[in-house]
Design a protein around this motif. Structure first.
Motif, PDB file in Angstrom:
ATOM      1  N   PHE A  29       0.851  -1.182   0.000  1.00 37.82           N
ATOM      2  CA  PHE A  29       0.000   0.000   0.000  1.00 37.82           C
ATOM      3  C   PHE A  29       0.893   1.241   0.000  1.00 37.82           C
ATOM      4  CE2 PHE A  29      -2.505  -3.310   1.971  1.00 37.82           C
ATOM      5  CZ  PHE A  29      -3.709  -3.188   1.301  1.00 37.82           C
ATOM      6  N   PHE A  30       0.644   2.140  -0.908  1.00 41.69           N
ATOM      7  CA  PHE A  30       1.351   3.414  -0.962  1.00 41.69           C
ATOM      8  C   PHE A  30       0.342   4.505  -0.676  1.00 41.69           C
ATOM      9  CE2 PHE A  30       3.714   0.475  -3.582  1.00 41.69           C
ATOM     10  CZ  PHE A  30       5.009   0.674  -3.142  1.00 41.69           C
ATOM     11  N   MET A  31       0.672   5.399   0.233  1.00 37.27           N
ATOM     12  CA  MET A  31      -0.257   6.453   0.616  1.00 37.27           C
ATOM     13  C   MET A  31       0.321   7.812   0.259  1.00 37.27           C
ATOM     14  SD  MET A  31      -1.468   5.164   4.301  1.00 37.27           S
ATOM     15  CE  MET A  31      -1.304   3.434   4.633  1.00 37.27           C
ATOM     16  N   VAL A  32      -0.545   8.673  -0.195  1.00 40.25           N
ATOM     17  CA  VAL A  32      -0.162  10.040  -0.515  1.00 40.25           C
ATOM     18  C   VAL A  32      -0.798  10.950   0.524  1.00 40.25           C
ATOM     19  CG1 VAL A  32      -0.303  11.863  -2.242  1.00 40.25           C
ATOM     20  CG2 VAL A  32      -0.065   9.476  -2.971  1.00 40.25           C
ATOM     21  N   PRO A  33      -0.002  11.759   1.212  1.00 37.44           N
ATOM     22  CA  PRO A  33      -0.587  12.634   2.227  1.00 37.44           C
ATOM     23  C   PRO A  33      -1.475  13.691   1.578  1.00 37.44           C
ATOM     24  CG  PRO A  33       1.719  13.152   1.891  1.00 37.44           C
ATOM     25  CD  PRO A  33       1.436  11.925   1.093  1.00 37.44           C
ATOM     26  N   ILE A  34      -2.555  14.044   2.282  1.00 44.25           N
ATOM     27  CA  ILE A  34      -3.452  15.054   1.746  1.00 44.25           C
ATOM     28  C   ILE A  34      -3.199  16.418   2.374  1.00 44.25           C
ATOM     29  CG2 ILE A  34      -5.254  13.444   1.069  1.00 44.25           C
ATOM     30  CD1 ILE A  34      -6.718  14.167   3.661  1.00 44.25           C
ATOM     31  N   THR A  35      -2.398  16.474   3.426  1.00 48.77           N
ATOM     32  CA  THR A  35      -2.031  17.749   4.048  1.00 48.77           C
ATOM     33  C   THR A  35      -0.567  17.702   4.451  1.00 48.77           C
ATOM     34  OG1 THR A  35      -2.629  16.991   6.259  1.00 48.77           O
ATOM     35  CG2 THR A  35      -4.344  18.132   5.006  1.00 48.77           C
ATOM     36  N   ASP A  36       0.027  18.887   4.557  1.00 44.66           N
ATOM     37  CA  ASP A  36       1.380  18.970   5.102  1.00 44.66           C
ATOM     38  C   ASP A  36       1.279  18.866   6.614  1.00 44.66           C
ATOM     39  OD1 ASP A  36       2.691  19.305   2.700  1.00 44.66           O
ATOM     40  OD2 ASP A  36       2.559  21.486   2.756  1.00 44.66           O
ATOM     41  N   HIS A  37       2.200  18.173   7.191  1.00 49.24           N
ATOM     42  CA  HIS A  37       2.180  17.959   8.640  1.00 49.24           C
ATOM     43  C   HIS A  37       3.599  18.128   9.150  1.00 49.24           C
ATOM     44  CE1 HIS A  37       0.836  16.112  12.414  1.00 49.24           C
ATOM     45  NE2 HIS A  37       1.992  15.479  12.401  1.00 49.24           N
ATOM     46  N   HIS A  38       3.793  19.066  10.041  1.00 55.27           N
ATOM     47  CA  HIS A  38       5.108  19.303  10.611  1.00 55.27           C
ATOM     48  C   HIS A  38       5.012  19.071  12.112  1.00 55.27           C
ATOM     49  CE1 HIS A  38       6.483  21.082   6.880  1.00 55.27           C
ATOM     50  NE2 HIS A  38       5.346  21.762   6.848  1.00 55.27           N
ATOM     51  N   SER A  39       5.860  18.197  12.614  1.00 56.21           N
ATOM     52  CA  SER A  39       5.835  17.945  14.054  1.00 56.21           C
ATOM     53  C   SER A  39       7.248  17.710  14.566  1.00 56.21           C
ATOM     54  CB  SER A  39       4.940  16.755  14.391  1.00 56.21           C
ATOM     55  OG  SER A  39       5.474  15.572  13.850  1.00 56.21           O
ATOM     56  N   VAL A  40       7.397  17.917  15.849  1.00 52.97           N
ATOM     57  CA  VAL A  40       8.652  17.670  16.547  1.00 52.97           C
ATOM     58  C   VAL A  40       8.323  16.754  17.705  1.00 52.97           C
ATOM     59  CG1 VAL A  40      10.461  18.717  17.955  1.00 52.97           C
ATOM     60  CG2 VAL A  40       9.591  19.928  15.964  1.00 52.97           C
ATOM     61  N   THR A  41       9.096  15.709  17.862  1.00 51.58           N
ATOM     62  CA  THR A  41       8.917  14.817  19.000  1.00 51.58           C
ATOM     63  C   THR A  41      10.212  14.800  19.807  1.00 51.58           C
ATOM     64  OG1 THR A  41       7.389  13.421  17.760  1.00 51.58           O
ATOM     65  CG2 THR A  41       8.349  12.483  19.750  1.00 51.58           C
ATOM     66  N   LEU A  42      10.102  15.180  21.061  1.00 50.75           N
ATOM     67  CA  LEU A  42      11.232  15.138  21.979  1.00 50.75           C
ATOM     68  C   LEU A  42      11.003  13.971  22.932  1.00 50.75           C
ATOM     69  CD1 LEU A  42      11.240  18.940  22.821  1.00 50.75           C
ATOM     70  CD2 LEU A  42      12.719  17.780  21.192  1.00 50.75           C
ATOM     71  N   SER A  43      12.035  13.190  23.157  1.00 53.12           N
ATOM     72  CA  SER A  43      11.902  12.022  24.041  1.00 53.12           C
ATOM     73  C   SER A  43      13.004  12.045  25.086  1.00 53.12           C
ATOM     74  CB  SER A  43      11.996  10.727  23.226  1.00 53.12           C
ATOM     75  OG  SER A  43      10.975  10.666  22.274  1.00 53.12           O
ATOM     76  N   TRP A  44      12.619  11.711  26.321  1.00 58.59           N
ATOM     77  CA  TRP A  44      13.559  11.639  27.424  1.00 58.59           C
ATOM     78  C   TRP A  44      13.454  10.269  28.070  1.00 58.59           C
ATOM     79  CZ3 TRP A  44      10.358  15.884  26.810  1.00 58.59           C
ATOM     80  CH2 TRP A  44      10.987  17.107  26.609  1.00 58.59           C
ATOM     81  N   GLN A  45      14.589   9.761  28.471  1.00 53.95           N
ATOM     82  CA  GLN A  45      14.606   8.512  29.225  1.00 53.95           C
ATOM     83  C   GLN A  45      14.659   8.861  30.703  1.00 53.95           C
ATOM     84  OE1 GLN A  45      17.614   5.717  28.072  1.00 53.95           O
ATOM     85  NE2 GLN A  45      17.490   4.630  30.003  1.00 53.95           N
ATOM     86  N   ALA A  46      13.792   8.254  31.476  1.00 53.92           N
ATOM     87  CA  ALA A  46      13.741   8.480  32.919  1.00 53.92           C
ATOM     88  C   ALA A  46      13.875   7.128  33.628  1.00 53.92           C
ATOM     89  CB  ALA A  46      12.411   9.132  33.292  1.00 53.92           C
ATOM     90  N   PRO A  47      14.214   7.148  34.898  1.00 54.10           N
ATOM     91  CA  PRO A  47      14.277   5.880  35.637  1.00 54.10           C
ATOM     92  C   PRO A  47      12.915   5.177  35.616  1.00 54.10           C
ATOM     93  CG  PRO A  47      15.248   7.647  36.915  1.00 54.10           C
ATOM     94  CD  PRO A  47      14.591   8.282  35.729  1.00 54.10           C
TER      95      PRO A  47
END
Length: 130
Positions: free
Chosen positions: A42-60
């Motif tokens: 399956f190949f998908m074509v996006p219908i909108t532009d989407h800009h995101s940032v994901t920040l991840s932290w490791q915690a105990p």
């Protein structure tokens, strides 16, 4: 030329003995080990532009704090949408459309070794430029 599964080294070869033994609930890792491709891609074509940032932290690991849930408290503070919150300030400046803070119930991200906190921010065009 379009990508094909065969060109990626996974030609469709039907069910292998290992997959037949595992049945319909075969784990994805077994499918990769057996190098069996699906019958279609399956190949998908996006219908909108989407800009995101994901920040991840490791915690105990937070398993020992299952009653007080301090990790949930931090996630709630970061993800809250009230006046003065991170989201409200960024939204007022026109930088974001959504903000999510939280962990995952996935065993790889919440276990006896560590917990992973994610902060996902969906940016506007102005937010991308800032």
């Amino acid at each position: 030329t379009p990508l094909s599964l065969a060109s990626e080294g996974m030609p469709f070869q039907g069910e292998t003995e290992a997959l037949a033994a595992a049945g319909p609930e075969a784990p994805g890792t077994l499918i990769l080990q057996e190098r069996v491709a699906l019958t279609c891609a399956f190949f998908m074509v996006p219908i909108t532009d989407h800009h995101s940032v994901t920040l991840s932290w490791q915690a105990p690991s937070q398993l020992q704090h299952y009653r007080s849930k301090p990790f949930d408290y931090v996630c709630h503070l970061l993800g809250h949408e009230s006046a003065g919150s991170l989201y409200e300030i960024a939204k007022t400046r026109g930088w974001v459309t959504s903000l999510y803070a939280g962990g995952s119930s996935c065993d790889l991200e919440t276990n006896t070794g560590c917990t992973v906190l994610h902060l996902k921010i969906t940016l506007t065009r102005r937010g991308v430029c800032e």
